[in-house]
Structures are given as structure tokens and as C-alpha cells.
Design an enzyme around this catalytic site. Structure first.
Site, PDB file in Angstrom:
ATOM      1  N   GLU A  15      31.678  28.661  46.338  1.00 23.38           N
ATOM      2  CA  GLU A  15      31.699  30.118  46.442  1.00 23.38           C
ATOM      3  C   GLU A  15      31.049  30.577  47.745  1.00 23.38           C
ATOM      4  O   GLU A  15      31.577  31.451  48.444  1.00 23.38           O
ATOM      5  CB  GLU A  15      30.977  30.744  45.250  1.00 23.38           C
ATOM      6  N   ASP A  27      34.559  38.163  44.283  1.00 23.76           N
ATOM      7  CA  ASP A  27      33.820  37.296  43.368  1.00 23.76           C
ATOM      8  C   ASP A  27      32.817  38.131  42.578  1.00 23.76           C
ATOM      9  O   ASP A  27      32.479  39.255  42.961  1.00 23.76           O
ATOM     10  CB  ASP A  27      33.095  36.193  44.148  1.00 23.76           C
ATOM     11  N   GLY A  28      32.331  37.576  41.497  1.00 21.60           N
ATOM     12  CA  GLY A  28      31.329  38.231  40.673  1.00 21.60           C
ATOM     13  C   GLY A  28      29.922  37.838  41.070  1.00 21.60           C
ATOM     14  O   GLY A  28      29.700  37.192  42.097  1.00 21.60           O
ATOM     15  N   GLY A  65      34.329  32.680  37.581  1.00 24.50           N
ATOM     16  CA  GLY A  65      33.499  33.288  36.548  1.00 24.50           C
ATOM     17  C   GLY A  65      34.260  34.282  35.697  1.00 24.50           C
ATOM     18  O   GLY A  65      35.440  34.566  35.924  1.00 24.50           O
ATOM     19  N   SER A  66      33.574  34.848  34.720  1.00 26.42           N
ATOM     20  CA  SER A  66      34.234  35.696  33.729  1.00 26.42           C
ATOM     21  C   SER A  66      34.805  36.971  34.337  1.00 26.42           C
ATOM     22  O   SER A  66      35.914  37.393  33.971  1.00 26.42           O
ATOM     23  CB  SER A  66      33.251  36.040  32.604  1.00 26.42           C
TER      24      SER A  66
END
EC number: 5.3.1.6
Length: 219
Positions: free
Chosen positions: A103, A81-82, A29-30
């Protein structure tokens, strides 16, 4: 500060959890992309990185970082992780990038899950962000009908095939008063591979980038 600056702040703060010799799990992700850039600059001598998606694997390799297969690794001390949303109990909604199943697998294999996000993701309750559900294509219509029965309004995410060859249904309207129960209920539907509620495997640490600096919370 714009959102990207807050994401970058949280991502760089996560470097403190990385020690030489570790195997590190990396999300998708971003915000995680900022973390990968920070890893490339920091040049910490870890044993390798386990990627939660093909996109993350490619980004890690582009930084010259060693990528390991999950099946070839043992202990994963930390996973970074986001999240799309996080509640005060460290439960998350994830999967906006479509990598939710891998994830969750890597997060579950790790001893410590450090979640990085800008502070707009800090919510009193989950459910504002549509819940991603990874579904076997053969079962798409059946699963959608079952989701409607439990109060959801599913929409097929167009143009997306997951790394596992599946489709994503984004679901609104669900009751998140008990995220753990909702996670279990959805995963019990035949044809569902997994969903983006991280209540069984919650984050252990939250790092939120904010205008006042990094907010760190520990479970």
C-alpha cells in the site's frame, strides 16, 4: 447509519476522482472493497488498475477490471485506499488488512492519494489502533525486543503471512506525538520491512462517510 453504509458512502464519493484513460492505484481492506464494487458498476474506461495486494487483484478481476503490474506502469494519477486511523494532518495508520508495505509503495508512486473511511477513523491523534509492523520472520523476536525498548508492546498477528512472505507484529503503547519520527525509528530496525504509519506519504484528500453525508478535506 451503520458503519458499512458510511464506508460505502465514502467509497462511492471517491469515484469523482477517477477519469477515463487513467491508471488507478487501489488499496486493500473493507472500505476499499466497497470502492471496487462501485468501480465495477460505474464502468469507467480507465487504462487499468494497480492492486496493492493479491486480495485486491482478485476482487478487481472478479469485477472484470483490467489489472496492471506496478513495474509495467509509469504515472499513477490517483491512489484510493482506506485507513484504520487518520489525524488532522492527513497522517494515517494503515495495515489492518496486512498489506501495508505494498500500500505504501503504490501510494508513494501516485500523484494523488485519496483516503476513504467512515468517520470513526477521524481521530485527533494517532495511536489508538495497534500499529502493524511487517517483519521478516527470521528477525521476529529481535524486532519485538527493539519495539519494547521504544515503549511498544508487540503481539504477533496469528495466522497471517503477508503477500511478501512476512509476519505482522501489532504494536500498542507507542508515543505518536511525532508520527514521522516514529515511522523512521521503526523502519530503521533491521528486519523491519515497513510499518503502517503513513506520515512520509500522507493522504492528500480525506473522504469520511458520516451521518450527515461525505466530509471532504484536502491537504
Amino acid at each position: 447509519m451503520n458503519t458499512d453504509a458510511l464506508k460505502k458512502m465514502a467509497a462511492e464519493a471517491a469515484l469523482r476522482y477517477i477519469q477515463p484513460g487513467m491508471v488507478v492505484g487501489v488499496g486493500t481492506g473493507s472500505t476499499t472493497n466497497f470502492f471496487i464494487e462501485a468501480l465495477g458498476a460505474a464502468k469507467i474506461h480507465v487504462d487499468g488498475y494497480v492492486a496493492s495486494s493479491i486480495a485486491t487483484e482478485n476482487r478487481l478481476k472478479a469485477q472484470g477490471l483490467n489489472v496492471l503490474e506496478l513495474n509495467a506502469t509509469g504515472d499513477i494519477p490517483v491512489y484510493i485506499d482506506g485507513a484504520d486511523e487518520a489525524d488532522p494532518h492527513f497522517r494515517l495508520i494503515k495495515g489492518g488488512g496486512g498489506a501495508l508495505t505494498r500500500e505504501k509503495i503504490v501510494a508513494s508512486a501516485a500523484r494523488l492519494f485519496v483516503c476513504i473511511a467512515d468517520d470513526s477513523k477521524d481521530r485527533p491523534m494517532l495511536g489508538k489502533f495497534p500499529l502493524p509492523v511487517e517483519v521478516i520472520p527470521f528477525a521476529r523476536s529481535f524486532v519485538a525486543r527493539q519495539l519494547v525498548k521504544i515503549g511498544g508492546s508487540p503481539t504477533l498477528r496469528s495466522g497471517i503471512t503477508t503477500d511478501n512472505g512476512n509476519v505482522i507484529l501489532d504494536v500498542t503503547g507507542l508515543d505518536f506525538s511525532d508520527p514521522l519520527r516514529m515511522e523512521e525509528t521503526i523502519n530503521a530496525i533491521p528486519g523491519v520491512l515497513d510499518n503502517g504509519i503513513f506520515a512520509h506519504r500522507r493522504a492528500d484528500v480525506m473522504l469520511f462517510g458520516s451521518a450527515g453525508g461525505v466530509i471532504e478535506r484536502k491537504a
